[in-house]
Design a protein around this motif. Structure first.
Motif, PDB file in Angstrom:
ATOM      1  N   ARG A  44       0.808  -1.224   0.000  1.00  0.00           N
ATOM      2  CA  ARG A  44       0.000   0.000   0.000  1.00  0.00           C
ATOM      3  C   ARG A  44       0.842   1.275   0.000  1.00  0.00           C
ATOM      4  O   ARG A  44       0.592   2.182  -0.777  1.00  0.00           O
ATOM      5  CB  ARG A  44      -0.941   0.018   1.201  1.00  0.00           C
ATOM      6  CG  ARG A  44      -1.861   1.239   1.216  1.00  0.00           C
ATOM      7  CD  ARG A  44      -2.790   1.278   2.415  1.00  0.00           C
ATOM      8  NE  ARG A  44      -3.481   0.036   2.668  1.00  0.00           N
ATOM      9  CZ  ARG A  44      -4.605  -0.364   2.063  1.00  0.00           C
ATOM     10  NH1 ARG A  44      -5.149   0.405   1.145  1.00  0.00           N
ATOM     11  NH2 ARG A  44      -5.168  -1.513   2.366  1.00  0.00           N
ATOM     12  N   ASP A  45       1.820   1.394   0.866  1.00  0.00           N
ATOM     13  CA  ASP A  45       2.622   2.612   0.975  1.00  0.00           C
ATOM     14  C   ASP A  45       4.018   2.458   0.362  1.00  0.00           C
ATOM     15  O   ASP A  45       4.882   3.297   0.575  1.00  0.00           O
ATOM     16  CB  ASP A  45       2.736   3.023   2.443  1.00  0.00           C
ATOM     17  CG  ASP A  45       1.376   3.392   3.030  1.00  0.00           C
ATOM     18  OD1 ASP A  45       0.583   4.036   2.317  1.00  0.00           O
ATOM     19  OD2 ASP A  45       1.111   3.022   4.191  1.00  0.00           O
ATOM     20  N   ALA A  46       4.195   1.399  -0.402  1.00  0.00           N
ATOM     21  CA  ALA A  46       5.509   1.133  -0.997  1.00  0.00           C
ATOM     22  C   ALA A  46       5.775   2.080  -2.169  1.00  0.00           C
ATOM     23  O   ALA A  46       4.856   2.424  -2.917  1.00  0.00           O
ATOM     24  CB  ALA A  46       5.575  -0.306  -1.493  1.00  0.00           C
ATOM     25  N   PRO A  47       7.016   2.487  -2.332  1.00  0.00           N
ATOM     26  CA  PRO A  47       7.369   3.269  -3.528  1.00  0.00           C
ATOM     27  C   PRO A  47       7.122   2.434  -4.790  1.00  0.00           C
ATOM     28  O   PRO A  47       7.291   1.207  -4.783  1.00  0.00           O
ATOM     29  CB  PRO A  47       8.865   3.545  -3.358  1.00  0.00           C
ATOM     30  CG  PRO A  47       9.146   3.307  -1.910  1.00  0.00           C
ATOM     31  CD  PRO A  47       8.154   2.291  -1.443  1.00  0.00           C
ATOM     32  N   VAL A  48       6.711   3.085  -5.841  1.00  0.00           N
ATOM     33  CA  VAL A  48       6.440   2.399  -7.103  1.00  0.00           C
ATOM     34  C   VAL A  48       7.643   1.574  -7.545  1.00  0.00           C
ATOM     35  O   VAL A  48       7.505   0.425  -7.975  1.00  0.00           O
ATOM     36  CB  VAL A  48       6.025   3.416  -8.191  1.00  0.00           C
ATOM     37  CG1 VAL A  48       5.969   2.771  -9.560  1.00  0.00           C
ATOM     38  CG2 VAL A  48       4.687   4.048  -7.835  1.00  0.00           C
ATOM     39  N   ALA A  49       8.831   2.125  -7.430  1.00  0.00           N
ATOM     40  CA  ALA A  49      10.041   1.401  -7.843  1.00  0.00           C
ATOM     41  C   ALA A  49      10.204   0.093  -7.078  1.00  0.00           C
ATOM     42  O   ALA A  49      10.676  -0.903  -7.631  1.00  0.00           O
ATOM     43  CB  ALA A  49      11.272   2.282  -7.654  1.00  0.00           C
ATOM     44  N   SER A  50       9.776   0.064  -5.821  1.00  0.00           N
ATOM     45  CA  SER A  50       9.886  -1.161  -5.016  1.00  0.00           C
ATOM     46  C   SER A  50       8.880  -2.215  -5.453  1.00  0.00           C
ATOM     47  O   SER A  50       9.153  -3.411  -5.364  1.00  0.00           O
ATOM     48  CB  SER A  50       9.683  -0.848  -3.532  1.00  0.00           C
ATOM     49  OG  SER A  50      10.724  -0.037  -3.060  1.00  0.00           O
TER      50      SER A  50
END
Length: 87
Positions: A44-50
């Motif tokens: 949910r709150d993860a960076p897109v790159a991750s």
């Protein structure tokens, strides 16, 4: 006619195809799966790159190293059968 491609060459790597505010779509072994943030809150709150940084360490098994999230395809296909242990 026989193919000259190496065995297994037609199997593509897992791929994130789209991300929305509700979750993301994963293309895996020719099937697209939606992983909702409600069912998979680790993203949910993860960076897109991750989210895009995805590995397949074993057949049928996916790993997001930046997030230390490890999921089998059975969990992705039927999250209701695998209650969350951590959220």
């Amino acid at each position: 006619m026989a193919s000259s491609a190496p065995l297994g060459a037609d199997i593509s790597e897992p791929e994130i195809t789209n991300i929305s505010i509700h979750g993301f779509w994963l293309l895996f072994e020719g099937e697209e799966h939606f992983l909702s943030f409600d069912d998979f809150p680790w993203f949910r709150d993860a960076p897109v790159a991750s989210i895009f940084n995805l590995e397949q360490p074993h057949p049928g098994h996916l790993y997001w190293p930046d997030l230390d999230v490890d999921l089998g395809i059975a969990t992705i296909k039927s999250p209701e059968n695998y209650p969350l242990i951590a959220g």
